[in-house]
Design a protein around this motif. Structure first.
Motif, PDB file in Angstrom:
ATOM      1  N   VAL A 229       0.833  -1.199   0.000  1.00  0.00           N
ATOM      2  CA  VAL A 229       0.000   0.000   0.000  1.00  0.00           C
ATOM      3  C   VAL A 229       0.867   1.248   0.000  1.00  0.00           C
ATOM      4  CG1 VAL A 229      -1.699   1.320   1.313  1.00  0.00           C
ATOM      5  CG2 VAL A 229      -1.927  -1.156   1.137  1.00  0.00           C
ATOM      6  N   GLN A 230       1.897   1.224   0.821  1.00  0.00           N
ATOM      7  CA  GLN A 230       2.744   2.412   0.933  1.00  0.00           C
ATOM      8  C   GLN A 230       3.368   2.750  -0.423  1.00  0.00           C
ATOM      9  OE1 GLN A 230       6.555   2.584   1.192  1.00  0.00           O
ATOM     10  NE2 GLN A 230       6.118   4.784   1.048  1.00  0.00           N
ATOM     11  N   LYS A 231       3.839   1.712  -1.115  1.00  0.00           N
ATOM     12  CA  LYS A 231       4.537   1.986  -2.382  1.00  0.00           C
ATOM     13  C   LYS A 231       3.566   2.325  -3.506  1.00  0.00           C
ATOM     14  CE  LYS A 231       8.949   0.003  -1.516  1.00  0.00           C
ATOM     15  NZ  LYS A 231       9.671  -1.252  -1.238  1.00  0.00           N
ATOM     16  N   THR A 232       2.501   1.497  -3.655  1.00  0.00           N
ATOM     17  CA  THR A 232       1.602   1.744  -4.783  1.00  0.00           C
ATOM     18  C   THR A 232       0.743   2.982  -4.561  1.00  0.00           C
ATOM     19  OG1 THR A 232      -0.095   0.312  -3.835  1.00  0.00           O
ATOM     20  CG2 THR A 232       1.462  -0.708  -5.362  1.00  0.00           C
ATOM     21  N   GLY A 233       0.510   3.321  -3.294  1.00  0.00           N
ATOM     22  CA  GLY A 233      -0.292   4.509  -3.007  1.00  0.00           C
ATOM     23  C   GLY A 233       0.563   5.731  -2.790  1.00  0.00           C
ATOM     24  N   ARG A 234       1.869   5.555  -2.890  1.00  0.00           N
ATOM     25  CA  ARG A 234       2.836   6.650  -2.649  1.00  0.00           C
ATOM     26  C   ARG A 234       2.512   7.335  -1.334  1.00  0.00           C
ATOM     27  NH1 ARG A 234       0.825   9.574  -6.766  1.00  0.00           N
ATOM     28  NH2 ARG A 234       2.334  11.256  -6.556  1.00  0.00           N
ATOM     29  N   MET A 235       2.288   6.516  -0.294  1.00  0.00           N
ATOM     30  CA  MET A 235       1.896   7.058   0.999  1.00  0.00           C
ATOM     31  C   MET A 235       3.127   7.537   1.761  1.00  0.00           C
ATOM     32  SD  MET A 235      -1.259   6.351   0.546  1.00  0.00           S
ATOM     33  CE  MET A 235      -2.014   6.876   2.077  1.00  0.00           C
TER      34      MET A 235
END
Length: 513
Positions: A229-235
RNA sequence: GCGGAAGUAGCUCAAUUGGUAGAGCUCCAGCCUUCCAAGCUGGAGGUUGCGGGUUCGAGACCCGUCUUCCGCUCCA
């Protein structure tokens, strides 16, 4: 005055009678601690879930929602500690009715014997001037005897655990003549293994199948997807991942209606933060979550915080939001500062780094986590319990009303023709066809209108709209409020905006934004 | 898991010492045409949680079992 016990019984039968909650598989005598949501219950439950979801995912730019699978790789539960913590061998003393962990009883017994050795050593040390403790321990007959006992017990116990031989575990307790600390008796039940996780087989060939578990909590689905999530959502930290879903626990004692069920639904959010900032975020989320509850308009006296004094090994702060259910204040929601425990465990067990590169600090770290976790079914019960009322009216009659927060009500409006002829049903139908795209509405023409009002009161419908003969010419209807029972005459084309004001989730969300 | 209480129509409850399972509400069809559950007529709904046993006969007594509630216990 109605007793709390009766209130609770009323609630249970009301929930059944009006299609909110049925016992699972009732025609087969039911299944213990499993319940189904009926036609109205499903709607109410959906609305609660939606209120929660929107308050998290829609109102926070830095919170996203996921929907992880119930099945997870078995190692997940080793990393999380559930495999060990959820499968203790337990034994009951028949006289004191106390339950103990069998392994703890044996360990305590061993510790007692060790204590005896220490006493011997102490005594000897006083007696002899040039006391060689090492020599004493390896030669003294009594010490050796005690030590042999300890070694024997430990060896047997280890062997029994490895073979999963519960009868042998009991035999050890019997042979050691371990007594119940409370009753002092040796009247023990058999040792039983209570694994709180449900297991099943993955794959169709049983020999090759591996045991997998139904998740006992939803949190791990978030942790294992942290980097995805962090990577694909650029969180960027701080950020949160929210999720709602079913979890399963094979509770030894599951009771109190839908308060503790074997299959239940959680709504939870894991908030990932920079280490060292956990205190401020913990306080922030305590406040945020309480305001979510308060916005519903349920008496604030029914809520309280309960701080955990004894913390779980991973947590550095934890509290519950407790709600006053008919059976007392009980946990409704948990807010936990989980440190970096979970991600660290997954990093260790998977061998994959679970770290975040913080561009501001120019360094990588495992984030800390603040968790908010609320039981959807418990929230449902809390709302039902605080909404169900028996009112005494001015004329001395009584009415049963379910004063649900209007935004959560299963049905938003009921439309009645005052009589079922003269073209009134047709007008009612037109109103329904207009409103049904925005709201869940219903139609009723049976019995007197007063009776129809009361029927809607019982399921918490905020508005009743009645079409009468005048409506044919003035295009107005009366709209009746559930709580005040007051009626107002309004134009048919104003209905939508009137209902909107009272029942839309937006009004609720605006209170907490 | 232990102890206590309970289970009869969708709901709330009756049924004399063991002797034909009933009422109110609900529901359905119709009459009435009524703005806060109350009129009239007719109807549906039950192997009394389930399985055994005792008895000429069991809703009731006995045993087992399931489920629920309460207390204990347990509980990330």
């Amino acid at each position: 005055m109605t007793q709390p016990e009766d209130l609770f019984k009323n609630l249970i039968s009301h929930a059944k009678e009006y299609g909110f909650i049925f016992q699972s598989s009732e025609i087969y005598d039911g299944l213990s601690a499993v319940y189904d949501y009926g036609q109205n219950g499903a709607l109410l439950k959906n609305n609660i879930r939606q209120y929660w979801w929107q308050s998290m995912v829609q109102l926070h730019e830095n919170i996203v929602g996921i929907d992880a699978a119930i099945f997870m790789h078995p190692t997940t539960w080793k990393a999380s500690g559930h495999v060990d913590a959820f499968s203790d061998p337990l034994i009951d003393n028949k006289d004191s009715k106390k339950r103990y962990r069998a392994d703890v009883l044996i360990e305590e017994h061993v510790a007692k014997i060790e204590g005896k050795i220490e006493k011997e050593v102490e005594k000897a040390a006083k007696r002899f001037e040039n006391f060689d403790e090492k020599m004493f321990r390896s030669t003294n007959a009594r010490v050796l005897e005690y030590q042999k006992k300890i070694d024997d017990i430990n060896a047997r116990f280890k062997n029994a655990l490895e073979k999963n031989d519960l009868a042998e575990v009991k035999q050890i307790i019997v042979d050691c003549e371990i007594v119940c600390p409370v009753s002092g008796s040796k009247n023990w039940t058999d040792v039983r293994q209570f694994n709180l996780m449900f297991s099943t087989q993955l794959g169709s060939v049983s020999e090759e199948a591996s045991t997998i578990y139904l998740r006992p909590e939803t949190a791990q689905g978030i942790f294992v997807n942290f980097l995805n999530v962090q990577k694909t959502g650029r969180m960027k930290i701080p950020f949160g991942i929210a999720q709602t879903g079913k979890a399963f626990r094979n509770e030894i004692v599951a009771r109190q209606f839908i308060f503790r069920m074997r299959e239940f639904e959680q709504m939870e959010m894991q908030f990932f933060i920079r280490p060292g900032t956990q205190k401020e975020w913990y306080d922030k989320w305590k406040e945020t979550r309480l305001s979510w509850h308060k916005a519903l308009g349920i008496s604030e006296k029914k809520y309280r915080f309960h701080d955990h004094i004894k913390l779980a090994h991973y947590a550095d702060a934890a509290c519950d939001i407790e709600f006053e259910f008919p059976f007392g204040f009980k946990e409704l929601e948990g807010i936990h500062s989980r440190s970096d425990f979970d991600l660290k465990q997954h990093e260790q067990f998977s061998g994959r780094k679970q770290q975040y590169f913080d561009p501001e600090l120019n360094q990588s770290y495992i984030p800390y986590v603040i968790e908010t976790s609320i039981g959807l079914d418990r929230m449902f019960l809390a709302i039902m319990a605080s909404s169900l009322k028996e009112e005494k009216l001015e004329d001395g009659s009584e009415r049963v009303v379910l004063s649900l927060p209007p935004q959560l009500a299963p049905i938003k409006a009921a439309i009645f023709p005052l009589v079922k002829k003269d073209g009134l049903p047709e007008i009612a139908e037109k109103i329904i066809n207009d409103l049904k795209f925005d709201y869940n509405v219903t139609y009723d023409e049976k019995d007197t209108v007063g009776k129809r009002y009361r029927r809607q009161d019982a399921i918490g419908t905020p508005y009743c709209i009645t079409v009468d003969h005048e409506s044919l010419t003035d295009h107005c209807v009366t709209i009746r409020d559930r709580d005040t029972m007051k009626q107002e005459r309004v134009a048919i084309d104003k209905l939508k905006s009137i209902i909107e004001q009272k029942v839309s989730l937006t009004s609720l969300l605006k209170k907490i934004a």
